[in-house]
Scaffold this motif. Structure first.
Motif, PDB file in Angstrom:
ATOM      1  N   LEU A  30      19.721  19.234 -21.301  1.00  0.00           N
ATOM      2  CA  LEU A  30      18.585  20.480 -20.837  1.00  0.00           C
ATOM      3  C   LEU A  30      18.364  20.440 -19.344  1.00  0.00           C
ATOM      4  CD1 LEU A  30      16.204  20.247 -23.954  1.00  0.00           C
ATOM      5  CD2 LEU A  30      17.753  22.011 -23.416  1.00  0.00           C
ATOM      6  N   ALA A  31      18.282  19.269 -18.883  1.00  0.00           N
ATOM      7  CA  ALA A  31      18.133  19.209 -17.419  1.00  0.00           C
ATOM      8  C   ALA A  31      18.777  19.838 -16.458  1.00  0.00           C
ATOM      9  CB  ALA A  31      17.862  17.802 -16.981  1.00  0.00           C
ATOM     10  N   ASP A  32      20.397  19.908 -17.046  1.00  0.00           N
ATOM     11  CA  ASP A  32      21.219  20.659 -16.189  1.00  0.00           C
ATOM     12  C   ASP A  32      21.356  21.983 -16.857  1.00  0.00           C
ATOM     13  OD1 ASP A  32      21.821  18.500 -14.458  1.00  0.00           O
ATOM     14  OD2 ASP A  32      23.018  17.502 -16.142  1.00  0.00           O
ATOM     15  N   SER A  33      20.646  22.473 -17.437  1.00  0.00           N
ATOM     16  CA  SER A  33      20.759  23.903 -18.081  1.00  0.00           C
ATOM     17  C   SER A  33      19.777  24.941 -17.572  1.00  0.00           C
ATOM     18  CB  SER A  33      20.861  23.971 -19.430  1.00  0.00           C
ATOM     19  OG  SER A  33      19.351  23.692 -20.227  1.00  0.00           O
ATOM     20  N   ASP A  34      19.784  26.063 -18.224  1.00  0.00           N
ATOM     21  CA  ASP A  34      18.728  27.035 -17.701  1.00  0.00           C
ATOM     22  C   ASP A  34      17.409  26.880 -18.460  1.00  0.00           C
ATOM     23  OD1 ASP A  34      20.411  28.531 -16.295  1.00  0.00           O
ATOM     24  OD2 ASP A  34      20.996  29.850 -17.747  1.00  0.00           O
ATOM     25  N   CYS A  35      17.174  25.834 -19.099  1.00  0.00           N
ATOM     26  CA  CYS A  35      15.837  25.274 -19.822  1.00  0.00           C
ATOM     27  C   CYS A  35      14.744  25.041 -18.590  1.00  0.00           C
ATOM     28  CB  CYS A  35      16.210  23.897 -20.488  1.00  0.00           C
ATOM     29  SG  CYS A  35      14.550  23.281 -21.159  1.00  0.00           S
ATOM     30  N   VAL A  36      13.717  25.556 -19.102  1.00  0.00           N
ATOM     31  CA  VAL A  36      12.582  25.562 -18.182  1.00  0.00           C
ATOM     32  C   VAL A  36      11.479  24.828 -19.043  1.00  0.00           C
ATOM     33  CG1 VAL A  36      13.117  27.779 -17.000  1.00  0.00           C
ATOM     34  CG2 VAL A  36      11.363  27.857 -19.001  1.00  0.00           C
ATOM     35  N   PHE A  37      11.640  23.870 -19.716  1.00  0.00           N
ATOM     36  CA  PHE A  37      10.878  22.979 -20.364  1.00  0.00           C
ATOM     37  C   PHE A  37       9.513  23.446 -20.851  1.00  0.00           C
ATOM     38  CE2 PHE A  37      14.062  20.669 -18.184  1.00  0.00           C
ATOM     39  CZ  PHE A  37      14.562  19.551 -18.871  1.00  0.00           C
ATOM     40  N   CYS A  38       9.626  24.809 -21.237  1.00  0.00           N
ATOM     41  CA  CYS A  38       8.371  25.312 -21.985  1.00  0.00           C
ATOM     42  C   CYS A  38       8.092  24.341 -23.244  1.00  0.00           C
ATOM     43  CB  CYS A  38       8.532  26.765 -22.367  1.00  0.00           C
ATOM     44  SG  CYS A  38       9.840  27.018 -23.459  1.00  0.00           S
ATOM     45  N   GLY A  39       9.074  23.865 -23.845  1.00  0.00           N
ATOM     46  CA  GLY A  39       8.684  23.151 -25.292  1.00  0.00           C
ATOM     47  C   GLY A  39       8.406  24.249 -26.298  1.00  0.00           C
ATOM     48  N   GLU A  40       8.727  25.386 -26.223  1.00  0.00           N
ATOM     49  CA  GLU A  40       8.541  26.286 -27.286  1.00  0.00           C
ATOM     50  C   GLU A  40       9.652  25.950 -28.460  1.00  0.00           C
ATOM     51  OE1 GLU A  40       6.232  28.706 -26.904  1.00  0.00           O
ATOM     52  OE2 GLU A  40       6.518  29.588 -29.014  1.00  0.00           O
ATOM     53  N   CYS A  47       3.567  27.280 -21.450  1.00  0.00           N
ATOM     54  CA  CYS A  47       4.521  26.913 -20.418  1.00  0.00           C
ATOM     55  C   CYS A  47       4.797  25.530 -20.286  1.00  0.00           C
ATOM     56  CB  CYS A  47       4.698  27.637 -19.373  1.00  0.00           C
ATOM     57  SG  CYS A  47       3.330  27.122 -18.110  1.00  0.00           S
ATOM     58  N   VAL A  48       5.622  25.011 -19.283  1.00  0.00           N
ATOM     59  CA  VAL A  48       5.686  23.430 -19.210  1.00  0.00           C
ATOM     60  C   VAL A  48       4.475  22.827 -18.745  1.00  0.00           C
ATOM     61  CG1 VAL A  48       6.476  23.947 -16.673  1.00  0.00           C
ATOM     62  CG2 VAL A  48       7.102  21.719 -17.954  1.00  0.00           C
ATOM     63  N   LYS A  49       3.746  23.402 -17.802  1.00  0.00           N
ATOM     64  CA  LYS A  49       2.504  22.886 -17.483  1.00  0.00           C
ATOM     65  C   LYS A  49       1.227  22.844 -18.476  1.00  0.00           C
ATOM     66  CE  LYS A  49       2.323  25.998 -13.879  1.00  0.00           C
ATOM     67  NZ  LYS A  49       3.647  26.435 -13.318  1.00  0.00           N
ATOM     68  N   GLY A  50       1.194  23.888 -19.518  1.00  0.00           N
ATOM     69  CA  GLY A  50       0.311  23.986 -20.378  1.00  0.00           C
ATOM     70  C   GLY A  50       0.729  22.616 -21.428  1.00  0.00           C
ATOM     71  N   ARG A  51       2.040  22.694 -21.634  1.00  0.00           N
ATOM     72  CA  ARG A  51       2.143  21.696 -22.778  1.00  0.00           C
ATOM     73  C   ARG A  51       2.625  20.195 -22.520  1.00  0.00           C
ATOM     74  NH1 ARG A  51       4.244  23.338 -27.711  1.00  0.00           N
ATOM     75  NH2 ARG A  51       4.951  25.374 -26.623  1.00  0.00           N
ATOM     76  N   PHE A  52       2.778  19.993 -21.120  1.00  0.00           N
ATOM     77  CA  PHE A  52       3.098  18.682 -20.674  1.00  0.00           C
ATOM     78  C   PHE A  52       2.277  18.314 -19.657  1.00  0.00           C
ATOM     79  CE2 PHE A  52       7.390  20.384 -22.524  1.00  0.00           C
ATOM     80  CZ  PHE A  52       7.094  19.261 -23.520  1.00  0.00           C
ATOM     81  N   GLY A  53       1.333  19.056 -18.989  1.00  0.00           N
ATOM     82  CA  GLY A  53       0.639  18.854 -17.888  1.00  0.00           C
ATOM     83  C   GLY A  53      -0.878  18.166 -18.091  1.00  0.00           C
TER      84      GLY A  53
END
Ligand code: SF4
Ligand code: SF4
Ligand code: SF4
Lengths: 528, 376
Positions: free
Chosen positions: B210-220, B286-292
């Motif tokens: 995922l880290a090398d893909s278009d993934c933006v880690f929203c975690g949806e 989004c990534v901040k809301g889910r993991f921050g």
């Protein structure tokens, strides 16, 4: 925002200007993309080809700071080709003729010349805009963070009134607010000219009302200072005591060297925060505060929705809720405030004082929040403003505006434009996201995003450390060579202290709002 | 709504043109189980759990993507339907590392299986979503245990290289909810159905991490995954559903105001999910809301008031610190007037805090020199 996020997925067309939505407001962007998948049209106006552009029907890469010229150019075409909403203009607006006259000075050729695009693109954009109704206009700091920020905002409103896109669902002018509760802070009167609920401090009636309610006399009748004036005041000696609550000014304000000098001039500086940061270095007293999930209270979002914040765990050590700290100081200065929780403060004070919030009480916002205006406890809240073209002051007045260039433009010594913003994985100065597991791994350092053309010209490779300097400072930073950025532009964020773009930015301010021009200053890049 | 009607389990229900059987039935609280269907996205009928029997049709039909027809007579839990669902579930549980309690009974190879899974997981804990799994719920509901020998193939390697999301292909049932979440809900277009070694797999564009893909880690995709194939790295093995309280709150980052559910164990947030059907985000984050969220537990938090002494700070009591603040502010007011004080409020903190601060400046200090940071 005049309208709501709930309308995004139903909208027919978006005009997004100066908003890197997929990174700065990711979830709002998802609803926009949903609409696009269902066939909605999308026009993105931005110097950079950021990720939203992948979904756009039209990307208009205007030059940094040319927004007004471009918007005036659009309106010029709309009027000349008779593509505007004549009925809306006739019945719901005034001052059309002065707008018409002003935009007549911006034929596509001239506007295009300023904006660095072709005249045909302006004509095409205008025609596309007029082909669908309503159009939802969204903007963010790309509009406001300019010395002409207020005029930029006025221009977007002019455009939407001309197109008759105000006062309707899926239309309107929609600034996406950067911070979770910047709307709330404004609503609460954390502004030098208004009490809670936007009641002017210069209005004697308003003062009397607040004096009676707070049981005090002699509320000050003059507008106070805006933040940049306060900072100046620290140096001139006009301001002696400074109280900073939860802001890391030494990293977020333009021209860090200047800001640090200002802070060091404070005779007595109080910082109230959850971490030590670059700003607390200058403090005489630091007060430890409860954070987000250690509080009960409310945030008000961009769509004017008041939602609950709830406690998950107690604050660490001796840290206390902010409202308690302020109350304690008041008590030590002889005033006893009766409200003893955020709920009491809201229910017994705020909603009693601010008419637009009168109907919002904690028991009504247990689940989904309520959107103000919400004047009574029976009122369902307001999803979009100016319904049926009813503006606060009756008709919406066009305010013609002239384009002005940024305060600092490139020259021989500093030939590139620096524009700044935010990236997806971090928030502002990272005092929070920098302490969350995983987020630093996703983005661990600042980069200067530059175009392939400029990189080639200076023989800079992707990932190479370069020097970026302006008249105010310099930083060493990794180059990120990317097709997102057009020639002549350097794009940076301010998430990392090292290579913070605010060492470079220009402390020039919009004369009305005193918002700083974070989006444009002149820099030079050098290979090391 | 049109006046068209059909019969479901002996009950007459109206439906609108174009509505699927699942949509019409759920409006009348007739529950049809689903696994692969994700609300608001295109149904594809892949998992076959939602099959129903329609009179006059030889084959069972998937309710999620079969449109209603006037005069249809439908049974949602007939013997044939239940038998089919059991068969589907048996195949699913046999397909991977489903080492929760549901699969323990009746399987003579349990120990061998469990050992293999533990080796793969590198822990002797059971599946990280045990107790919070749609497949497990259905297995219990239809009383399916692992009867047939596990046809568990050597699973694809687990992806743990990215900092936030564990992709455990050994538990993936290929339902495609993550694909719908990524492509149709969040529209990030990072993952899709693909293939590796001739077998179906959920892949990024070049089957990279995922880290090398278009993934933006929203975690949806995690929130959408019905099983333990996608889990939050920070939360894995930290909690079981019966240990947590769920507290609804508002995201502390941007101005969208997403509604979050904090999963709190003791006094610690162990994970964050979006509030389904909550406004404005309808379950998305989004990534901040889910993991921050974990900054609040940082050791660097300020825990006591601090007072400057030459070039360093010393700890102080609230009384001492506040008395000092009051003394100095009073002095300044006395010598230079209230307008020699100024304050900046916080656009991140709750509204009630900003209200209190402006009240302090106006009603107590008697100055309007109060502002806040972002003038957007
Ligand atoms: S985290 Fe988000 S972007 Fe990444 S694969 Fe999952 S849904 Fe797609
Ligand atoms: S990862 Fe989860 S959601 Fe995605 S296909 Fe596998 S089981 Fe379904
Ligand atoms: S989850 Fe993301 S988009 Fe939603 S409010 Fe938080 S930061 Fe904004």
């Amino acid at each position: 925002m005049t309208n709501s996020f709930g309308e995004f997925s139903r909208a027919k067309m978006f005009f997004v200007i100066g908003s890197n939505m997929t990174e700065a407001h990711p979830v709002a962007a998802t609803f926009l993309k949903n609409a696009v998948l269902k066939g909605a049209k999308l026009i993105v106006v931005d110097p950079r080809a950021h990720r939203l552009v992948d979904y756009a029907d039209l990307h208009v890469p205007i030059r940094v700071g040319s927004d007004i010229a471009f918007l005036n150019g659009l309106m010029n075409v709309l009027i000349k080709e008779n593509l505007y909403d004549r009925k809306f203009v006739e019945f719901n607006t005034e001052e059309f003729n002065s707008l018409k006259q002003k935009v007549s000075e911006y034929p596509p050729e001239r506007a295009a010349d300023i904006a660095g695009i072709t005249p045909q693109l302006i004509v095409d954009t205008a025609r596309l805009l007029a082909s669908v109704k309503p159009v939802m206009l969204c903007y963010t700091l790309g509009i406001t963070e300019h010395t002409c920020g207020r005029n930029n905002v006025v221009s977007t409103a002019n455009l939407q009134m001309l197109l008759g896109n105000m006062g309707v669902e899926c239309g309107g002018v929609n600034p996406l607010r950067g911070q979770n509760n910047v709307q709330g802070a404004c609503d609460m009167g954390a502004l030098p000219n208004v009490f809670p609920g936007y009641q002017a401090v210069v209005d004697e009636k308003a003062r009397k009302k607040f004096e009676a309610f707070w049981n005090v006399s002699d509320l000050p009748s003059q507008n106070g200072l805006m933040m940049p004036q306060m900072m100046d005041g620290l140096v001139s000696g006009k301001i002696k005591g400074f109280y900073i609550f939860g802001e890391n000014l030494a990293s977020t304000e333009p021209d860090i060297h200047k800001v640090e000098h200002e802070l060091s001039c404070a005779e007595f500086l109080v910082c109230q925060d959850i971490f030590l940061n670059e700003t607390t270095k200058f403090a005489h007293v630091v007060l430890p505060a409860a954070a987000w999930s250690e509080n009960d209270g409310t945030f008000t979002s961009s769509e004017r929705r008041v939602s609950r914040v709830r406690t998950a765990s107690p604050p660490p050590g001796e840290a206390k809720p902010n409202w308690w700290i302020f109350k304690e100081i008041a008590r030590r200065m002889g005033q006893t405030w009766s409200s003893n929780s955020a709920k009491e403060i809201w229910n017994n004070e705020i909603s009693m004082l601010a008419p637009a919030l009168a109907g919002i009480k904690y028991h009504r916002i247990e689940g989904d929040g309520l959107q103000w205006p919400c004047p009574t406890e029976e009122h369902p809240g307001t999803a979009y403003l100016h319904k049926e073209g009813q503006f606060t002051r009756g008709k919406g007045a066009f305010i013609p505006v002239e384009w002005t260039p940024p305060a600092e433009v490139p020259d021989e010594q500093y030939p590139l434009v620096l524009s700044t913003g935010r990236r997806l994985y971090h928030y502002h100065t990272r005092t929070q996201t920098g302490r969350c597991e995983g987020l630093n791994d996703l983005l661990g350092e600042e980069t200067a995003d530059i175009s392939r053309e400029d990189a080639t010209a200076l023989n800079i490779l992707d990932g190479e450390k370069i020097k970026v300097s302006s008249r105010r400072g310099e930083v060493m930073v990794k180059a990120r060579v990317t097709p997102e950025v057009p020639r002549g532009l350097v794009w940076m964020a301010f998430h990392f202290r090292e290579a913070n773009a605010n060492f470079l930015t220009n402390a020039a301010f919009d004369p009305f709002t005193l918002t700083a021009e974070y989006k444009a200053c002149a820099v030079r890049i050098e290979k090391l | 709504m049109s006046d068209k009607k059909m019969m479901v389990n002996g009950r007459e229900i109206p439906f609108a043109a174009g509505e699927t059987i699942l949509e019409a039935a759920s409006r009348y609280d007739i529950s049809i189980p689903t696994l692969c269907h994700l609300k608001g996205t295109t149904p594809h009928g892949k998992c076959k759990i939602c099959v129903v029997e329609i009179e006059g049709e030889r084959e069972l039909k998937t309710a999620c993507n079969t449109p209603c027809n006037a005069n249809m007579v439908i049974k949602t839990e007939s013997i044939k339907v239940v038998a089919d669902r059991k068969k589907t579930l048996e195949d699913l549980i046999a397909s991977g590392n489903h080492n929760c309690a549901a699969s323990s009974a009746g399987n003579s190879n349990w120990t061998v299986f469990q050992m293999a899974v533990q080796q793969y997981d590198k822990t002797d804990d059971l599946c990280p979503v045990w107790g919070d799994c749609k497949l497990q719920d259905l297995l219990y509901h239809y009383q399916v245990t692992q009867k047939k020998p596990s046809d568990r193939k050597q699973p694809f390697q687990k992806e743990i290289v990215n900092p936030l999301i564990i992709r455990d292909f050994s538990r993936c049932i290929l339902c495609g909810r993550c694909v719908s979440a990524c492509n149709e809900v969040q529209v990030n277009r990072a993952i899709n159905f693909g293939e590796q070694d001739g077998r179906e797999k959920i892949v990024t564009k070049n089957n990279t991490s995922l880290a090398d893909s278009d993934c933006v880690f929203c975690g949806e995709c995690i929130q959408a995954c019905p099983v333990g194939a996608l889990v939050e790295k920070k939360a894995a093995y930290q909690w079981r559903p019966w240990e947590v309280r769920k507290i609804r709150t508002t995201c502390p980052y941007c101005g969208v105001g997403c509604q979050q559910l904090l999963h709190v164990k003791g006094e610690k947030i162990v994970k964050v999910t979006g509030v389904e059907n909550g406004k404005p985000n309808e379950g998305r984050l989004c990534v901040k809301g889910r993991f921050g969220y974990d900054f609040i537990y940082s050791d660097e938090r300020l825990k006591t008031p601090l007072i400057r002494e030459n070039d360093h700070f010393r700890e102080a009591s609230w009384d001492e610190a506040l008395d000092l603040v009051v003394k100095r502010f009073k002095q300044i007011i006395a010598s230079d007037g209230p307008d020699a004080l100024a304050g900046v409020s916080c656009a991140r903190s709750i509204s009630e805090d900003s209200y209190q601060m402006q009240k302090l400046f106006r009603a107590v200090f008697k100055t309007n020199n109060i502002d806040h940071c972002a003038r957007t």
